[in-house]
Design a protein around this motif. Structure first.
Motif, PDB file in Angstrom:
ATOM      1  N   LEU A  38      -7.749   0.013   9.269  1.00  0.00           N
ATOM      2  CA  LEU A  38      -7.271  -0.467   7.964  1.00  0.00           C
ATOM      3  C   LEU A  38      -5.865   0.039   7.648  1.00  0.00           C
ATOM      4  O   LEU A  38      -5.007  -0.714   7.212  1.00  0.00           O
ATOM      5  N   SER A  39      -5.662   1.325   7.854  1.00  0.00           N
ATOM      6  CA  SER A  39      -4.351   1.897   7.501  1.00  0.00           C
ATOM      7  C   SER A  39      -3.731   2.557   8.721  1.00  0.00           C
ATOM      8  O   SER A  39      -4.354   3.412   9.345  1.00  0.00           O
ATOM      9  N   PRO A  40      -2.495   2.170   9.070  1.00  0.00           N
ATOM     10  CA  PRO A  40      -1.805   2.872  10.158  1.00  0.00           C
ATOM     11  C   PRO A  40      -1.146   4.148   9.662  1.00  0.00           C
ATOM     12  O   PRO A  40      -0.056   4.486  10.099  1.00  0.00           O
ATOM     13  N   GLY A  41      -1.774   4.829   8.721  1.00  0.00           N
ATOM     14  CA  GLY A  41      -1.209   6.078   8.202  1.00  0.00           C
ATOM     15  C   GLY A  41      -0.392   5.912   6.939  1.00  0.00           C
ATOM     16  O   GLY A  41       0.549   6.673   6.686  1.00  0.00           O
ATOM     17  N   TYR A  42      -0.769   4.932   6.100  1.00  0.00           N
ATOM     18  CA  TYR A  42      -0.047   4.744   4.831  1.00  0.00           C
ATOM     19  C   TYR A  42      -0.075   6.010   3.965  1.00  0.00           C
ATOM     20  O   TYR A  42       0.876   6.320   3.261  1.00  0.00           O
ATOM     21  N   GLY A  43      -1.194   6.716   4.036  1.00  0.00           N
ATOM     22  CA  GLY A  43      -1.335   7.939   3.231  1.00  0.00           C
ATOM     23  C   GLY A  43      -0.318   8.997   3.622  1.00  0.00           C
ATOM     24  O   GLY A  43       0.140   9.776   2.783  1.00  0.00           O
ATOM     25  N   TYR A  44       0.029   9.037   4.900  1.00  0.00           N
ATOM     26  CA  TYR A  44       1.037  10.009   5.356  1.00  0.00           C
ATOM     27  C   TYR A  44       2.452   9.477   5.098  1.00  0.00           C
ATOM     28  O   TYR A  44       3.344  10.221   4.710  1.00  0.00           O
ATOM     29  N   THR A  45       2.621   8.163   5.350  1.00  0.00           N
ATOM     30  CA  THR A  45       3.932   7.573   5.076  1.00  0.00           C
ATOM     31  C   THR A  45       4.300   7.787   3.611  1.00  0.00           C
ATOM     32  O   THR A  45       5.451   8.042   3.275  1.00  0.00           O
ATOM     33  N   LEU A 104      -4.593   6.321  -7.271  1.00  0.00           N
ATOM     34  CA  LEU A 104      -3.693   5.305  -6.731  1.00  0.00           C
ATOM     35  C   LEU A 104      -3.883   5.126  -5.226  1.00  0.00           C
ATOM     36  O   LEU A 104      -3.767   4.006  -4.722  1.00  0.00           O
ATOM     37  N   ALA A 105      -4.222   6.195  -4.516  1.00  0.00           N
ATOM     38  CA  ALA A 105      -4.486   6.052  -3.075  1.00  0.00           C
ATOM     39  C   ALA A 105      -5.693   5.136  -2.868  1.00  0.00           C
ATOM     40  O   ALA A 105      -5.683   4.247  -2.008  1.00  0.00           O
ATOM     41  N   GLY A 106      -6.739   5.348  -3.665  1.00  0.00           N
ATOM     42  CA  GLY A 106      -7.925   4.487  -3.573  1.00  0.00           C
ATOM     43  C   GLY A 106      -7.582   3.042  -3.902  1.00  0.00           C
ATOM     44  O   GLY A 106      -8.020   2.102  -3.228  1.00  0.00           O
ATOM     45  N   LEU A 107      -6.752   2.882  -4.920  1.00  0.00           N
ATOM     46  CA  LEU A 107      -6.330   1.532  -5.320  1.00  0.00           C
ATOM     47  C   LEU A 107      -5.545   0.864  -4.182  1.00  0.00           C
ATOM     48  O   LEU A 107      -5.729  -0.329  -3.898  1.00  0.00           O
ATOM     49  N   ALA A 108      -4.704   1.659  -3.512  1.00  0.00           N
ATOM     50  CA  ALA A 108      -3.927   1.111  -2.393  1.00  0.00           C
ATOM     51  C   ALA A 108      -4.870   0.612  -1.307  1.00  0.00           C
ATOM     52  O   ALA A 108      -4.680  -0.469  -0.739  1.00  0.00           O
ATOM     53  N   GLY A 109      -5.923   1.399  -1.034  1.00  0.00           N
ATOM     54  CA  GLY A 109      -6.877   1.021   0.016  1.00  0.00           C
ATOM     55  C   GLY A 109      -7.586  -0.275  -0.311  1.00  0.00           C
ATOM     56  O   GLY A 109      -7.630  -1.208   0.507  1.00  0.00           O
ATOM     57  N   ILE A 110      -8.106  -0.392  -1.535  1.00  0.00           N
ATOM     58  CA  ILE A 110      -8.878  -1.583  -1.876  1.00  0.00           C
ATOM     59  C   ILE A 110      -7.962  -2.796  -1.998  1.00  0.00           C
ATOM     60  O   ILE A 110      -8.348  -3.919  -1.667  1.00  0.00           O
ATOM     61  N   THR A 111      -6.712  -2.575  -2.438  1.00  0.00           N
ATOM     62  CA  THR A 111      -5.757  -3.685  -2.518  1.00  0.00           C
ATOM     63  C   THR A 111      -5.477  -4.250  -1.129  1.00  0.00           C
ATOM     64  O   THR A 111      -5.400  -5.465  -0.939  1.00  0.00           O
ATOM     65  N   ILE A 120      -2.035  16.089   0.500  1.00  0.00           N
ATOM     66  CA  ILE A 120      -1.785  15.585   1.853  1.00  0.00           C
ATOM     67  C   ILE A 120      -2.947  14.657   2.238  1.00  0.00           C
ATOM     68  O   ILE A 120      -3.043  14.189   3.353  1.00  0.00           O
ATOM     69  N   GLY A 121      -3.850  14.441   1.291  1.00  0.00           N
ATOM     70  CA  GLY A 121      -5.088  13.742   1.620  1.00  0.00           C
ATOM     71  C   GLY A 121      -5.147  12.295   1.180  1.00  0.00           C
ATOM     72  O   GLY A 121      -6.239  11.733   1.057  1.00  0.00           O
ATOM     73  N   ALA A 122      -3.998  11.663   0.958  1.00  0.00           N
ATOM     74  CA  ALA A 122      -4.024  10.292   0.466  1.00  0.00           C
ATOM     75  C   ALA A 122      -4.672   9.339   1.465  1.00  0.00           C
ATOM     76  O   ALA A 122      -5.322   8.370   1.076  1.00  0.00           O
ATOM     77  N   GLU A 123      -4.529   9.637   2.758  1.00  0.00           N
ATOM     78  CA  GLU A 123      -5.097   8.756   3.777  1.00  0.00           C
ATOM     79  C   GLU A 123      -6.624   8.671   3.635  1.00  0.00           C
ATOM     80  O   GLU A 123      -7.199   7.585   3.628  1.00  0.00           O
ATOM     81  N   GLY A 124      -7.262   9.811   3.497  1.00  0.00           N
ATOM     82  CA  GLY A 124      -8.716   9.825   3.330  1.00  0.00           C
ATOM     83  C   GLY A 124      -9.126   9.176   2.007  1.00  0.00           C
ATOM     84  O   GLY A 124     -10.098   8.421   1.941  1.00  0.00           O
ATOM     85  N   PRO A 165       0.820  -1.222   0.000  1.00  0.00           N
ATOM     86  CA  PRO A 165       0.000   0.000   0.000  1.00  0.00           C
ATOM     87  C   PRO A 165       0.851   1.268   0.000  1.00  0.00           C
ATOM     88  O   PRO A 165       0.477   2.262  -0.639  1.00  0.00           O
ATOM     89  N   ILE A 166       1.988   1.218   0.704  1.00  0.00           N
ATOM     90  CA  ILE A 166       2.856   2.411   0.755  1.00  0.00           C
ATOM     91  C   ILE A 166       3.343   2.753  -0.652  1.00  0.00           C
ATOM     92  O   ILE A 166       3.317   3.904  -1.085  1.00  0.00           O
ATOM     93  N   LEU A 167       3.758   1.720  -1.377  1.00  0.00           N
ATOM     94  CA  LEU A 167       4.298   1.946  -2.722  1.00  0.00           C
ATOM     95  C   LEU A 167       3.223   2.488  -3.659  1.00  0.00           C
ATOM     96  O   LEU A 167       3.456   3.449  -4.393  1.00  0.00           O
ATOM     97  N   ILE A 168       2.040   1.900  -3.613  1.00  0.00           N
ATOM     98  CA  ILE A 168       0.986   2.359  -4.532  1.00  0.00           C
ATOM     99  C   ILE A 168       0.629   3.807  -4.234  1.00  0.00           C
ATOM    100  O   ILE A 168       0.528   4.642  -5.137  1.00  0.00           O
ATOM    101  N   VAL A 169       0.464   4.133  -2.951  1.00  0.00           N
ATOM    102  CA  VAL A 169       0.138   5.518  -2.582  1.00  0.00           C
ATOM    103  C   VAL A 169       1.234   6.474  -3.036  1.00  0.00           C
ATOM    104  O   VAL A 169       0.978   7.500  -3.666  1.00  0.00           O
ATOM    105  N   SER A 170       2.475   6.108  -2.751  1.00  0.00           N
ATOM    106  CA  SER A 170       3.542   7.085  -2.997  1.00  0.00           C
ATOM    107  C   SER A 170       3.847   7.255  -4.485  1.00  0.00           C
ATOM    108  O   SER A 170       4.297   8.317  -4.901  1.00  0.00           O
ATOM    109  N   LEU A 171       3.546   6.235  -5.295  1.00  0.00           N
ATOM    110  CA  LEU A 171       3.707   6.419  -6.746  1.00  0.00           C
ATOM    111  C   LEU A 171       2.744   7.492  -7.237  1.00  0.00           C
ATOM    112  O   LEU A 171       3.087   8.342  -8.068  1.00  0.00           O
TER     113      LEU A 171
END
Lengths: 351, 521
Positions: free
Chosen positions: A272-279, A252-259, A87-91, A68-74
């Motif tokens: 679900l996420s310990p802050g992947y959107g911020y990481t 991609l953030a949404g994709l990370a969540g559903i993955t 800054i809103g990838a977590e949401g 999830p970290i990789l998908i979000v950060s890409l």
């Protein structure tokens, strides 16, 4: 021509040095914290490494953590390259996970539900980013504030949904029902939890690289990010580029969540996420918005997260060390440019 | 134009013993060398003495190392090698504060005043020695210095409300309030109108007569000859020669400044064809919402260079931006051939054939952090061969760059190097190359040679003339009258957002033109 593409440019070399410097400084300060706690830092890092890559199981857990970290950060790398600070990838991740889960449960199984869930999840993240993107483009409202605030709206909305309308009837906790087993992502390494999502994340690395380096969209993202005035002069529609790059990071953030739901958790929980959107923000910056750099950086962060749980039970170091290291990394990444410049002036570094 | 020698003969005849320890030298530089991290050799073994109380011109092309040398004296850069002597004593200048303690101050090409502050506040900022702001003391200082120098500046006025010429005086006033003895002025006249230049020169003479030492960095020979006591010519980072101004003339200086001057082209006038660009009673607002272009009419024919002469700030910028689609047109029309392009998107206007060399080349013309090949593709990235169905063809980009680099003799280490590694002149060549290779019908050239050296300017001029002979209509907007008179087939004078006069080159009345530019007629 081939040789020219293979040689590492001065700028790339510089960003590699900057990333390494941030990592080294983070490890150094963490060592001091270890020493204060009477822990041998070298031993601690060895345990950390073993905890992350010690055996096939631990290594695959680290890969799972990386996904999830990789998908979000890409995704964030694309918007950051356009100098749009999402800054809103977590949401976006939570909304994507929720909508995707609803789709998977609603369709009720079969290969179609798997695909539909992935698509709906990704689109969910995109839609959640579209609000701030529209506000940015049409009204000039700073996206840092809107995307950040939309996190709270999104996360609490999801918590409400799993507490009331979409609460699973068969558990005592606020969580959604489990997705049908046919819409779970297949395990690709028997005996571990390593799922197809890992392969998906890794496949996205060359795709995003191609998008940034070889398409006219990537070119426009760079021009708008580096010099919007030149972009206007060159006849580009700046608003459109900004909009697309922001919603792409939401996608991609949404994709990370559903993955994460379809590969590991199988239902949406508040945890679900310990802050992947911020990481993801730290990772994108540490990787200098370069997909390959981002891939390495997300593996590094995943290793810290997983390794520190081993550290917790071997050396009695609290798990909070993860947040400490992540925070230090963020500070040093931001400080690395002036630091490198200072070292160059002093003649310590020659780049 | 006649050169009026303002300088006194005293210094020109003075015999000096040229050792660094001689106290007659306000500054003596010995064997100063400076190489930048990117390998550019800016200064090489520069040895140079500046006498106390003289006006010393440092003359040279762009990239000759003038500014670097002065930045070393004012403590902004550190030399790799060499010594600096002030009043015969060796000194180390580590930062601008050291320089200011030694009585050295510099006025940069780009001003360093805070626009939102008043004159008094800006000066208080550098005088502050205690945490308490003593504005009364600042006022006294300003009053005393202004009186000495005959400067008339209201300390209450905000910097942003002052014209550029006045801002420059504030910069100098600020240095004088710090009791600076040696003033370094970097290309001070490049932002001034001809009338402002005259009063600026009088001010320099005042500085000199009150015993200050003035170092003037310039690339304009006329100025050096007019105002200085001695001239040092730099070329390629080395001192070519220091000569008393009384022994110098334009031909001699030109031969020292440039190696291998391009022959001045024998200018043939164009043969204008049909009207291709037509601007009809155009009204455009400026950034603050005031009418800047006020019912302007203009035509450009194919194969014609139309020069727009005028003092900066009379609507030139807004006119150009309105034609290129970068600024909204309030009323009126812009027509290209028979097509109305008023308020059309920039992309559309580019594709219809309007090329544009912008004045602000660093911020508008290029993306500094991107490669030469990428910058050359800025306006055609969406078209083959640069890209096919949204996928970039890198090979075509590089090939295009290689051919333009050799055709326009752009100095770049390789076609993919970042534009920030190029000198100002080569960046301009890059922009010219891109705009000229677009195959447009009309070219708008806005200050195309501002800040360029003689050779680079000449190359740009030749390209413009070449383009005209191919039937392109050129709108040349420039505050350099010499450039306008040299190239234009028709000269239009802009004042207050209107065209107030039109001249053909054969019956040009320079005096009347100047009066029109200032709105006197």
């Amino acid at each position: 021509m081939v040789e020219r593409q293979l040689t590492i440019s001065r700028g790339t070399k510089r960003s590699i040095v900057k990333a390494l410097l941030s990592v080294v400084l983070t490890l150094a300060v963490t060592s001091v914290v270890f020493l204060i706690n009477n822990v041998n830092p070298i031993l601690a890092f060895i345990y950390m490494f073993q905890g992350a890559f010690g055996d096939i199981n631990l290594a695959s857990e680290t890969m799972i953590r990386m996904t999830p970290i990789l998908i979000v950060s890409l995704g964030l790398a694309v918007s950051f390259k356009c100098k749009i600070w999402n800054i809103g990838a977590e949401g976006q991740l939570y909304i994507g996970a929720m909508l995707g889960t609803i789709a998977a449960i609603g369709i009720g199984g079969g290969p179609l539900s798997l695909l539909a869930a992935l698509v709906v999840g990704a689109v969910g993240g995109l839609l959640w980013a579209a609000g701030p993107a529209l506000m940015k483009v049409k009204l000039g409202i700073n996206e840092v504030i809107t995307t950040f605030l939309m996190n709270f709206v999104g996360i609490y909305l999801v918590q409400w949904m799993i507490s009331y309308p979409f609460r699973s009837p068969d558990t005592y906790f606020p969580e959604s029902s489990a997705i049908p087993s046919s819409s779970a992502l297949a395990v690709i390494l028997p005996g571990t939890r390593l799922h197809l999502g890992v392969a998906l994340a890794l496949a996205l690395v060359p795709l995003v690289y191609f998008l940034l380096e070889r398409t006219t969209f990537g070119y426009k993202v760079k021009v708008v990010g580096e010099n919007p005035e030149a972009a206007r002069y060159g006849g580009m529609e700046i608003g459109k580029v900004i909009f697309v790059s922001l919603v792409f990071s939401g996608l991609l953030a949404g994709l990370a969540g559903i993955t994460e739901v379809m590969g590991i958790q199988f239902r949406v929980r508040g945890s679900l996420s310990p802050g992947y959107g911020y990481t993801g923000i730290v990772v994108a910056l540490l990787g200098n918005n370069n997909p390959i750099g981002v891939a390495l950086a997300s593996l590094f962060l995943a290793a810290i997260m997983n390794g520190s749980s081993t550290l917790a039970w071997t050396m009695n170091i609290p798990m909070g060390i993860v947040d400490l290291m992540q925070g230090l990394l963020f500070i040093f990444v931001l400080a690395s440019e002036p630091l490198v410049r200072f070292l160059e002036r002093r003649g310590v570094l020659k780049l | 134009m006649a050169i009026t020698p303002l300088s006194s003969p005293f210094f020109e005849k003075r015999e000096v013993n040229s050792t660094p320890q001689n106290e007659e030298y306000a500054i003596f530089l010995k064997n100063i060398s400076k190489t930048f991290p990117n390998g550019t050799v800016a200064n090489q073994d520069v040895t140079l003495g500046i006498l106390r109380g003289e006006v010393h011109a440092i003359l040279g092309e762009n990239g000759a190392g003038k500014t670097t040398l002065m930045r070393i004296i004012s403590g902004i850069l550190k030399p790799d090698k060499g010594e600096i002597f002030i009043d015969g004593k060796p000194v180390k200048i580590r930062d601008p504060r050291d320089a200011s303690r030694l009585g050295i101050g510099m006025v940069h090409q780009h001003f360093t005043l805070i626009p939102e502050f008043t004159v008094r506040e800006n000066i208080a900022l550098v005088l502050a020695t205690s945490p308490w702001l003593d504005l009364k003391k600042v006022d006294e200082k300003i009053a005393a210095v202004s009186k000495d120098m005959g400067l008339e500046i209201d300390p209450e006025s905000k910097i942003e409300s002052l014209p550029v010429g006045k801002r420059q005086l504030v910069e100098i006033l600020r240095l004088l309030c710090q009791d600076v003895r040696i003033l370094i002025l970097d290309e001070p006249t490049s932002v001034l109108t001809p009338i402002e230049v005259d009063s600026f020169f009088k001010m320099i003479m005042n500085l000199k007569s009150s015993g200050k030492t003035v170092v003037l960095i310039t690339h304009k020979m006329k100025e050096a000859l007019q105002i200085s006591d001695r001239i040092t010519v730099l070329r390629g980072g080395r001192v070519i020669r220091t000569i008393p101004t009384s022994d110098a003339n334009e031909a001699l200086l030109a031969s020292l400044v440039v190696e291998g001057m391009l022959p001045a082209p024998t200018l043939v006038r164009g043969t204008p064809g049909d009207i291709i660009l037509k601007v009809e009673s155009l009204k455009v607002k400026d950034d603050r919402g005031r009418i800047a272009v006020d019912g302007l009419n203009l035509t450009v024919r194919s194969g014609e260079i139309v020069g727009i002469a005028g003092v900066a700030g009379n609507g030139q910028k807004e006119l150009v931006e309105a034609i290129t689609g970068l600024r909204k047109v309030e009323s009126g029309a812009v027509k290209l051939l028979s097509q109305d392009i008023t308020n059309k998107p920039t992309r559309f206007i580019i594709e219809k054939g309007i090329s544009y060399i912008p004045e602000d080349r660093m911020h508008r013309g290029v993306v500094l952090t991107m490669g030469v090949h990428e910058n050359l593709a800025l306006k055609c990235i969406e078209k083959p061969p640069m890209s096919k169905s949204k996928i970039i063809d890198r090979r075509s980009m590089v090939k295009n760059a290689e051919s333009l680099i050799s055709k326009f003799s752009i100095k770049a280490s390789d076609p993919c190097t970042s534009v920030e590694n190029l000198s100002g002149g080569n960046i301009q060549k890059l922009i010219v190359a891109r705009e000229l290779s677009n195959g447009g019908l009309v070219l708008i050239a806005e200050q195309p040679t501002a800040g360029l050296d003689i050779k680079a300017s000449e190359a740009v001029h030749q390209k413009l003339v070449e383009l005209r002979s191919m039937g392109v209509g050129i709108l040349l907007v420039s505050s350099d009258l010499d450039e306008i008179m040299k190239l234009s087939d028709r000269i239009c004078v802009i004042f207050g957002g209107k065209i107030v006069g039109e001249f053909m080159p054969e019956n040009l009345d320079v005096e009347r033109l100047s009066r029109l530019m200032l709105g006197a007629d």
